[in-house]
Design a protein around this motif. Structure first.
Motif, PDB file in Angstrom:
ATOM      1  N   PRO A 184      26.608 -17.752  24.965  1.00  0.00           N
ATOM      2  CA  PRO A 184      25.227 -18.098  25.281  1.00  0.00           C
ATOM      3  C   PRO A 184      25.025 -19.602  25.129  1.00  0.00           C
ATOM      4  N   VAL A 185      23.984 -20.113  25.769  1.00  0.00           N
ATOM      5  CA  VAL A 185      23.752 -21.552  25.734  1.00  0.00           C
ATOM      6  C   VAL A 185      22.317 -21.856  25.329  1.00  0.00           C
ATOM      7  N   ASP A 186      22.133 -23.062  24.797  1.00  0.00           N
ATOM      8  CA  ASP A 186      20.815 -23.645  24.568  1.00  0.00           C
ATOM      9  C   ASP A 186      20.646 -24.813  25.534  1.00  0.00           C
ATOM     10  N   ARG A 187      19.410 -25.038  25.958  1.00  0.00           N
ATOM     11  CA  ARG A 187      19.149 -26.066  26.968  1.00  0.00           C
ATOM     12  C   ARG A 187      18.500 -27.303  26.338  1.00  0.00           C
ATOM     13  N   TYR A 188      19.012 -28.454  26.754  1.00  0.00           N
ATOM     14  CA  TYR A 188      18.507 -29.754  26.293  1.00  0.00           C
ATOM     15  C   TYR A 188      18.355 -30.667  27.493  1.00  0.00           C
ATOM     16  N   ASP A 189      17.527 -31.714  27.331  1.00  0.00           N
ATOM     17  CA  ASP A 189      17.463 -32.705  28.397  1.00  0.00           C
ATOM     18  C   ASP A 189      18.596 -33.707  28.221  1.00  0.00           C
ATOM     19  N   GLN A 190      18.651 -34.685  29.098  1.00  0.00           N
ATOM     20  CA  GLN A 190      19.800 -35.598  29.086  1.00  0.00           C
ATOM     21  C   GLN A 190      19.754 -36.584  27.926  1.00  0.00           C
ATOM     22  N   GLU A 191      18.638 -36.655  27.232  1.00  0.00           N
ATOM     23  CA  GLU A 191      18.559 -37.476  26.018  1.00  0.00           C
ATOM     24  C   GLU A 191      18.859 -36.656  24.762  1.00  0.00           C
ATOM     25  N   GLY A 192      19.207 -35.379  24.964  1.00  0.00           N
ATOM     26  CA  GLY A 192      19.561 -34.539  23.831  1.00  0.00           C
ATOM     27  C   GLY A 192      18.388 -33.867  23.153  1.00  0.00           C
TER      28      GLY A 192
ATOM     29  N   PRO B  76      11.722 -27.689  26.425  1.00  0.00           N
ATOM     30  CA  PRO B  76      10.622 -26.827  25.981  1.00  0.00           C
ATOM     31  C   PRO B  76      10.583 -25.461  26.649  1.00  0.00           C
ATOM     32  N   ALA B  77      11.328 -25.258  27.731  1.00  0.00           N
ATOM     33  CA  ALA B  77      11.355 -23.945  28.388  1.00  0.00           C
ATOM     34  C   ALA B  77      12.632 -23.169  28.096  1.00  0.00           C
ATOM     35  N   CYS B  78      13.413 -23.600  27.109  1.00  0.00           N
ATOM     36  CA  CYS B  78      14.624 -22.851  26.758  1.00  0.00           C
ATOM     37  C   CYS B  78      14.232 -21.584  26.018  1.00  0.00           C
ATOM     38  N   GLN B  79      14.530 -20.450  26.625  1.00  0.00           N
ATOM     39  CA  GLN B  79      14.115 -19.180  26.028  1.00  0.00           C
ATOM     40  C   GLN B  79      14.857 -18.884  24.732  1.00  0.00           C
ATOM     41  N   ARG B  80      16.135 -19.279  24.669  1.00  0.00           N
ATOM     42  CA  ARG B  80      16.909 -18.986  23.454  1.00  0.00           C
ATOM     43  C   ARG B  80      16.403 -19.815  22.273  1.00  0.00           C
ATOM     44  N   LEU B  81      16.068 -21.073  22.522  1.00  0.00           N
ATOM     45  CA  LEU B  81      15.508 -21.894  21.456  1.00  0.00           C
ATOM     46  C   LEU B  81      14.140 -21.352  21.024  1.00  0.00           C
ATOM     47  N   PHE B  82      13.392 -20.807  21.963  1.00  0.00           N
ATOM     48  CA  PHE B  82      12.113 -20.173  21.608  1.00  0.00           C
ATOM     49  C   PHE B  82      12.347 -18.999  20.671  1.00  0.00           C
ATOM     50  N   ALA B  83      13.308 -18.138  20.986  1.00  0.00           N
ATOM     51  CA  ALA B  83      13.597 -16.995  20.121  1.00  0.00           C
ATOM     52  C   ALA B  83      14.010 -17.471  18.729  1.00  0.00           C
ATOM     53  N   ARG B  84      14.842 -18.491  18.663  1.00  0.00           N
ATOM     54  CA  ARG B  84      15.275 -19.003  17.351  1.00  0.00           C
ATOM     55  C   ARG B  84      14.083 -19.589  16.595  1.00  0.00           C
ATOM     56  N   ARG B  85      13.220 -20.290  17.309  1.00  0.00           N
ATOM     57  CA  ARG B  85      12.050 -20.896  16.660  1.00  0.00           C
ATOM     58  C   ARG B  85      11.147 -19.830  16.056  1.00  0.00           C
ATOM     59  N   MET B  86      10.963 -18.718  16.756  1.00  0.00           N
ATOM     60  CA  MET B  86      10.116 -17.652  16.224  1.00  0.00           C
ATOM     61  C   MET B  86      10.793 -16.963  15.035  1.00  0.00           C
TER      62      MET B  86
ATOM     63  N   LEU C 137       4.616 -19.897  22.638  1.00  0.00           N
ATOM     64  CA  LEU C 137       5.504 -20.271  23.745  1.00  0.00           C
ATOM     65  C   LEU C 137       5.450 -21.760  24.032  1.00  0.00           C
ATOM     66  N   GLY C 138       4.299 -22.369  23.837  1.00  0.00           N
ATOM     67  CA  GLY C 138       4.118 -23.760  24.214  1.00  0.00           C
ATOM     68  C   GLY C 138       3.666 -23.869  25.661  1.00  0.00           C
ATOM     69  N   LYS C 139       3.036 -24.968  25.981  1.00  0.00           N
ATOM     70  CA  LYS C 139       2.427 -25.144  27.301  1.00  0.00           C
ATOM     71  C   LYS C 139       3.443 -25.022  28.424  1.00  0.00           C
ATOM     72  N   VAL C 140       4.626 -25.621  28.270  1.00  0.00           N
ATOM     73  CA  VAL C 140       5.598 -25.656  29.368  1.00  0.00           C
ATOM     74  C   VAL C 140       6.161 -24.267  29.638  1.00  0.00           C
ATOM     75  N   LEU C 141       6.619 -23.583  28.596  1.00  0.00           N
ATOM     76  CA  LEU C 141       7.221 -22.272  28.784  1.00  0.00           C
ATOM     77  C   LEU C 141       6.172 -21.247  29.202  1.00  0.00           C
ATOM     78  N   HIS C 142       5.015 -21.268  28.576  1.00  0.00           N
ATOM     79  CA  HIS C 142       3.942 -20.353  28.952  1.00  0.00           C
ATOM     80  C   HIS C 142       3.562 -20.559  30.419  1.00  0.00           C
ATOM     81  N   GLY C 143       3.409 -21.812  30.837  1.00  0.00           N
ATOM     82  CA  GLY C 143       3.045 -22.084  32.227  1.00  0.00           C
ATOM     83  C   GLY C 143       4.112 -21.648  33.211  1.00  0.00           C
ATOM     84  N   ALA C 144       5.382 -21.809  32.831  1.00  0.00           N
ATOM     85  CA  ALA C 144       6.471 -21.385  33.717  1.00  0.00           C
ATOM     86  C   ALA C 144       6.475 -19.874  33.889  1.00  0.00           C
TER      87      ALA C 144
END
Length: 396
Positions: free
Chosen positions: A36-44, A48-58, A361-368
């Motif tokens: 499985p993977v976690d998603r990051y932007d190019q600055e590391g 905010p729309a990474c579902q796996r990071l959301f699950a870990r955060r909760m 979820l946060g604005k970005v993930l909720h909106g997506a």
């Protein structure tokens, strides 16, 4: 393809970082491995729309509140004969097996007919470090279910994804094809993907508290009350396709009424008491969810709803016995039993208005999520049940 206010345009890029603690050589695909993977932007920065990071955060939010969760999924699928070639015409086709593969649910007939296939699935999962608790035939022709051992929320979602890909790979090696779609054939029993959860504090089960109603600690009551109250909005997470609502029919053990019950398979939230002599026994089951759901969103959103229940000291109403669908309209109204959303549009409306899930979820993930659900609604707005089932049969 669709886009939201924050996502979906042509600009930007992401980086996928595999979780190497979960890298798994694939038993049914020699020479390949999965992680499985976690998603990051190019600055590391975490995307905010990474579902796996959301699950870990909760999960971390729950741990900070002193709650540990054990979660697991039941995965259902229908196996059919694979077409000789995947032409566009064959892509939506459904070719049943030559033998009826329709022996009794939970019986041996289908096990015997497909014993090599099912053995290979269980062996492949075991080689990949996934403990199979049981595998058995379900109600629809060619339908099976596998239940795997629970784990922490993120691992449970990882396992759900890996189980599905393993079944798909073993099916291909047997000349078969597996569908995890909520509705494989319109009008037949669909595929669920029920989510089980157990609550613990300091290593002690909150489902095994002496001298309490239903054996639940106060925090467990509040957590489950939060889930029950949020179910109309949670359906947009756990039942994310128009096909999901073909499956959600009364008196089909899908849990279409917003109620809970002790070992009640018609309740949307089922409390499983477990064996009396098992100190870790006892869990809850969200029966409405299906495998069209992203498992990371499912576990994360359920945790968020439960934690909101703890924060607001939510309560559970009286448990329901029997099938609410067999009660009259007036009797359901008297008991406060309401029908959960019967369409994706209604469920998405409820999610859009849910302040606790928006915050989690946060604005970005909720909106997506809202944007994708609205696009699905529009895509199938003029389709009948058969057309929806055919169009989504092999999507999952």
């Amino acid at each position: 393809m669709t886009e939201s206010e924050d996502l979906g345009g042509p600009d930007g890029d992401l980086r996928l970082f595999p979780d190497l603690d979960r890298i798994t050589p694939l038993a049914a695909q020699p020479g390949w491995a999965w992680a499985p993977v976690d998603r990051y932007d190019q600055e590391g920065r975490p995307h905010p729309a990474c579902q796996r990071l959301f699950a870990r955060r909760m999960a971390e939010r729950a741990a900070a509140a002193g709650l540990d969760l054990s979660m697991g999924f039941e995965t259902e699928w229908v196996v059919t004969r694979a077409p000789a070639t995947l032409t566009p015409a064959a892509e939506g086709a459904f070719e049943p097996l030559d033998h009826p593969c329709a022996g009794p649910a939970y019986g041996m007939t289908r096990i015997v007919e497909l014993s090599d296939y099912l053995r290979d699935i269980t062996e492949a999962l075991a080689l990949q470090g996934i403990d199979v608790l049981q595998v058995h035939p379900e109600y629809a022709p060619g339908q099976f279910e596998v239940t795997t051992a629970p784990g922490d929320p993120v691992r449970a979602a990882d396992d759900a994804a890996l189980v599905r890909e393993t079944i798909r790979a073993v099916s291909a090696r047997h000349g078969l094809r597996a569908s995890f779609a909520p509705s494989v054939v319109a009008g037949q029993v669909g595929n669920g993907c029920h989510l089980h959860l157990g609550l613990y504090r300091d290593g002690q089960s909150l489902h095994r508290v002496p001298d309490t109603e239903w054996g639940l600690a106060p925090d467990a009551v509040a957590f489950l009350g939060g889930i029950l109250g949020a179910l109309p909005a949670l359906l947009a997470i756990g039942c994310p396709s128009p096909a999901s609502y073909l499956r959600l029919q009364p008196s089909h053990w899908a849990g279409v009424y917003q109620c809970w019950g002790l070992e009640n398979r018609e309740a949307a939230l089922r409390l499983i008491t477990g064996a009396p002599d098992d100190p870790d026994g006892g869990q809850a089951e969200v029966k409405t969810f299906d495998a069209a759901a992203n498992p990371y969103l499912a576990v994360g959103a359920v945790i968020a709803a439960g934690l909101h229940g703890v924060e607001t000291r939510a309560q559970l109403p009286a448990p329901e016995r029997g099938d609410p669908g067999l009660l009259g309209v007036r009797e359901r109204a008297r008991r406060g039993i309401v029908r959960l959303p019967a369409t994706l549009t209604e469920a998405t409306d409820r999610l859009e208005k849910s302040a606790p899930l928006h915050e989690a979820l946060g604005k970005v993930l909720h909106g997506a999520i809202i944007a994708v659900r609205r696009a699905e609604e529009a895509r199938f707005a003029e389709s009948d049940a058969d057309e929806i089932a055919a169009a989504t049969r092999w999507r999952w």
